[in-house]
Design a protein around this motif. Structure first.
Motif, PDB file in Angstrom:
ATOM      1  N   THR B 131       0.842  -1.585  -0.079  1.00 51.70           N
ATOM      2  CA  THR B 131       0.276  -0.026  -0.195  1.00 51.70           C
ATOM      3  C   THR B 131       0.906   1.153   0.014  1.00 51.70           C
ATOM      4  O   THR B 131       0.897   2.106  -0.519  1.00 51.70           O
ATOM      5  CB  THR B 131      -0.848   0.246   1.430  1.00 51.70           C
ATOM      6  OG1 THR B 131      -1.802  -1.234   1.192  1.00 51.70           O
ATOM      7  CG2 THR B 131      -1.559   1.298   1.181  1.00 51.70           C
ATOM      8  N   VAL B 132       2.040   1.563   0.635  1.00 52.99           N
ATOM      9  CA  VAL B 132       2.880   2.515   1.062  1.00 52.99           C
ATOM     10  C   VAL B 132       3.977   2.579  -0.136  1.00 52.99           C
ATOM     11  O   VAL B 132       4.048   3.912  -1.046  1.00 52.99           O
ATOM     12  CB  VAL B 132       4.245   2.449   2.486  1.00 52.99           C
ATOM     13  CG1 VAL B 132       4.660   3.724   2.041  1.00 52.99           C
ATOM     14  CG2 VAL B 132       3.275   1.963   3.727  1.00 52.99           C
ATOM     15  N   PHE B 133       3.630   1.471  -0.896  1.00 52.62           N
ATOM     16  CA  PHE B 133       5.192   2.014  -2.099  1.00 52.62           C
ATOM     17  C   PHE B 133       4.127   2.406  -3.041  1.00 52.62           C
ATOM     18  O   PHE B 133       4.495   2.884  -3.890  1.00 52.62           O
ATOM     19  CB  PHE B 133       4.878   0.083  -2.638  1.00 52.62           C
ATOM     20  CG  PHE B 133       5.834   0.141  -4.004  1.00 52.62           C
ATOM     21  CD1 PHE B 133       7.376   0.825  -3.645  1.00 52.62           C
ATOM     22  CD2 PHE B 133       5.468   0.182  -5.308  1.00 52.62           C
ATOM     23  CE1 PHE B 133       8.151   0.397  -5.076  1.00 52.62           C
ATOM     24  CE2 PHE B 133       6.022   0.116  -6.248  1.00 52.62           C
ATOM     25  CZ  PHE B 133       7.368   0.075  -6.747  1.00 52.62           C
ATOM     26  N   LEU B 134       2.447   1.731  -3.507  1.00 53.58           N
ATOM     27  CA  LEU B 134       2.358   2.371  -4.365  1.00 53.58           C
ATOM     28  C   LEU B 134       1.230   3.645  -4.216  1.00 53.58           C
ATOM     29  O   LEU B 134       1.669   4.487  -5.308  1.00 53.58           O
ATOM     30  CB  LEU B 134       0.473   1.784  -4.088  1.00 53.58           C
ATOM     31  CG  LEU B 134       0.738   0.147  -5.038  1.00 53.58           C
ATOM     32  CD1 LEU B 134      -0.877  -0.420  -4.884  1.00 53.58           C
ATOM     33  CD2 LEU B 134       0.694  -0.033  -6.132  1.00 53.58           C
ATOM     34  N   LEU B 135       1.243   3.677  -3.076  1.00 54.35           N
ATOM     35  CA  LEU B 135       1.393   5.600  -2.724  1.00 54.35           C
ATOM     36  C   LEU B 135       1.782   6.524  -2.452  1.00 54.35           C
ATOM     37  O   LEU B 135       1.825   7.354  -3.034  1.00 54.35           O
ATOM     38  CB  LEU B 135       0.493   5.812  -1.531  1.00 54.35           C
ATOM     39  CG  LEU B 135      -0.972   5.198  -0.521  1.00 54.35           C
ATOM     40  CD1 LEU B 135      -1.124   5.002   0.729  1.00 54.35           C
ATOM     41  CD2 LEU B 135      -1.869   5.862  -1.285  1.00 54.35           C
ATOM     42  N   ARG B 136       3.691   5.914  -2.744  1.00 51.19           N
ATOM     43  CA  ARG B 136       4.606   6.918  -2.530  1.00 51.19           C
ATOM     44  C   ARG B 136       5.376   6.914  -3.688  1.00 51.19           C
ATOM     45  O   ARG B 136       6.264   7.509  -3.805  1.00 51.19           O
ATOM     46  CB  ARG B 136       5.631   6.656  -1.500  1.00 51.19           C
ATOM     47  CG  ARG B 136       4.942   6.993   0.151  1.00 51.19           C
ATOM     48  CD  ARG B 136       6.067   7.090   1.168  1.00 51.19           C
ATOM     49  NE  ARG B 136       5.250   7.149   2.533  1.00 51.19           N
ATOM     50  CZ  ARG B 136       6.037   7.821   3.392  1.00 51.19           C
ATOM     51  NH1 ARG B 136       6.996   7.404   3.468  1.00 51.19           N
ATOM     52  NH2 ARG B 136       5.580   8.280   4.831  1.00 51.19           N
ATOM     53  N   HIS B 137       5.430   5.387  -4.168  1.00 51.67           N
ATOM     54  CA  HIS B 137       6.098   5.453  -5.416  1.00 51.67           C
ATOM     55  C   HIS B 137       6.020   4.909  -6.764  1.00 51.67           C
ATOM     56  O   HIS B 137       6.389   5.209  -8.119  1.00 51.67           O
ATOM     57  CB  HIS B 137       7.135   3.846  -5.231  1.00 51.67           C
ATOM     58  CG  HIS B 137       7.839   4.784  -4.262  1.00 51.67           C
ATOM     59  ND1 HIS B 137       9.335   5.281  -3.287  1.00 51.67           N
ATOM     60  CD2 HIS B 137       7.426   3.924  -3.021  1.00 51.67           C
ATOM     61  CE1 HIS B 137       9.353   5.225  -2.522  1.00 51.67           C
ATOM     62  NE2 HIS B 137       8.592   4.331  -2.214  1.00 51.67           N
ATOM     63  N   VAL B 138       3.896   4.904  -6.790  1.00 50.29           N
ATOM     64  CA  VAL B 138       3.529   4.679  -8.446  1.00 50.29           C
ATOM     65  C   VAL B 138       2.963   5.988  -8.186  1.00 50.29           C
ATOM     66  O   VAL B 138       2.389   6.557  -7.848  1.00 50.29           O
ATOM     67  CB  VAL B 138       2.996   3.753  -8.727  1.00 50.29           C
ATOM     68  CG1 VAL B 138       2.413   3.465  -9.263  1.00 50.29           C
ATOM     69  CG2 VAL B 138       3.306   2.071  -8.025  1.00 50.29           C
ATOM     70  N   PRO B 139       3.436   6.709  -9.478  1.00 49.51           N
ATOM     71  CA  PRO B 139       2.616   7.719  -9.914  1.00 49.51           C
ATOM     72  C   PRO B 139       0.993   8.065 -10.288  1.00 49.51           C
ATOM     73  O   PRO B 139       1.146   6.727 -10.982  1.00 49.51           O
ATOM     74  CB  PRO B 139       3.887   8.359 -11.403  1.00 49.51           C
ATOM     75  CG  PRO B 139       5.004   7.510 -11.271  1.00 49.51           C
ATOM     76  CD  PRO B 139       4.324   6.142 -10.926  1.00 49.51           C
ATOM     77  N   GLY B 140       0.201   8.306 -10.038  1.00 50.30           N
ATOM     78  CA  GLY B 140      -0.786   8.639 -10.254  1.00 50.30           C
ATOM     79  C   GLY B 140      -1.214   7.341  -8.925  1.00 50.30           C
ATOM     80  O   GLY B 140      -3.241   7.342  -9.065  1.00 50.30           O
ATOM     81  N   ALA B 141      -1.255   6.072  -8.340  1.00 48.50           N
ATOM     82  CA  ALA B 141      -1.811   4.898  -7.994  1.00 48.50           C
ATOM     83  C   ALA B 141      -2.497   5.900  -6.657  1.00 48.50           C
ATOM     84  O   ALA B 141      -3.447   5.550  -6.391  1.00 48.50           O
ATOM     85  CB  ALA B 141      -0.767   4.171  -7.509  1.00 48.50           C
ATOM     86  N   GLY B 142      -2.078   7.234  -6.273  1.00 46.99           N
ATOM     87  CA  GLY B 142      -2.542   7.207  -4.346  1.00 46.99           C
ATOM     88  C   GLY B 142      -4.115   8.771  -5.643  1.00 46.99           C
ATOM     89  O   GLY B 142      -4.146   8.715  -4.360  1.00 46.99           O
TER      90      GLY B 142
END
Lengths: 149, 143
Positions: B131-142
């Protein structure tokens, strides 16, 4: 027994506050393995686990607890879908906010005062939502057992 | 790594472990916070007061540290209201469905070598890290 649980809760709260785990930024720093990783949570867990694992073995030599009639330790060993799904959902919520149940409640004693001494009510939003989620589960359990009857 | 605080982490962690050990030795109960609080939402006679007092102690302990150090223990919460609500509901529902949280499965279950906790801990750790990876490191995922 009730006074003991107040004292034990206090020690738990002291531990959480001293460990830094009331700070969501530190928890998220541990969960962010691809960023500037902060391993503190692993140290907290290892220390807590180490102390408790030794104490557990000593305690279980007794037939009964000091202040209660019997030990109430979970006996289940099966891995079911609820365990997997529940843990996965918990992880998503934990990753979103960086707050798990112990720190959420303990932060009522601290988090509410963050931000230069001004009352910071936002931790209340999280605690209310968490209690709502637990209440939702209680309802879900009730309707499930009613359906099975 | 500049935020790594191993000494306070080890002292705090040892106190958490001591509290879990004492609750079992004295009252015979598992120090799982989600279980202790969850039990208040389906209350049973004679099983309420110790839970309320434990939570009161938890709050007092944190307050005591706050008063003694005088320093804030956390940065002001910068999470959006939606994140707080969604996170809170998932933490509440998920820990009850999965029979435990970081304390119940992590500190207590693993110490007892419970096979359920040995599965639950890696599952919620991985799920939180993802979850943290998606929010912080995947542009647009948040969004």
């Amino acid at each position: 027994m009730n006074f003991a649980s107040l004292a034990v809760g206090l020690v738990f709260g002291l531990g959480l506050a001293i460990s830094g785990m009331l700070n969501p930024a530190k928890v998220l720093g541990f969960l962010d393995i691809a960023g500037a990783w902060d391993p503190t949570l692993a140290v907290v867990m290892a220390a807590g686990l180490g102390v408790n694992a030794i104490a557990y073995r000593l305690t279980m030599r007794r037939a009964t607890p000091v202040l209660a009639a019997a030990f109430q330790v979970p006996a289940r060993r099966d891995i079911d879908a609820r365990l997997l799904l529940g843990s996965a959902l918990f992880g998503v919520g934990w990753g979103l906010a960086g707050i798990c149940p112990g720190p959420a409640l303990a932060s009522l004693g601290t988090g509410a005062w963050e931000g230069g001494g001004a009352f910071e009510p936002r931790i209340l939003v999280f605690v209310a939502a968490m209690l709502g989620g637990m209440g939702l589960f209680a309802l879900f359990e009730k309707s499930g057992s009613a359906a099975r009857r | 790594m500049q935020d790594f605080t191993p000494l306070s982490g080890a002292i705090g962690g040892a106190l958490i472990g001591l509290a879990a050990a004492l609750l079992l030795a004295l009252n015979g109960r598992i120090a799982g916070i989600s279980g202790i609080v969850g039990g208040l939402l389906s209350p049973r006679t004679g099983d309420v007061l110790w839970r309320v007092l434990f939570v009161a102690g938890l709050v007092l302990g944190a307050l005591l540290v706050r008063l003694c150090t005088g320093a804030p223990l956390a940065a002001p919460v910068e999470l959006s209201t939606l994140t707080l609500v969604l996170g809170g509901v998932l933490v509440g529902f998920g820990t009850r469905l999965g029979s435990g949280c970081t304390s119940g499965h992590g500190i207590c279950g693993l110490a007892r070598l419970s096979p359920r906790s040995a599965v639950a801990v890696p599952v919620f750790m991985a799920s939180a890290m993802l979850t943290v990876f998606l929010l912080r490191h995947v542009p647009g995922a948040g969004q």
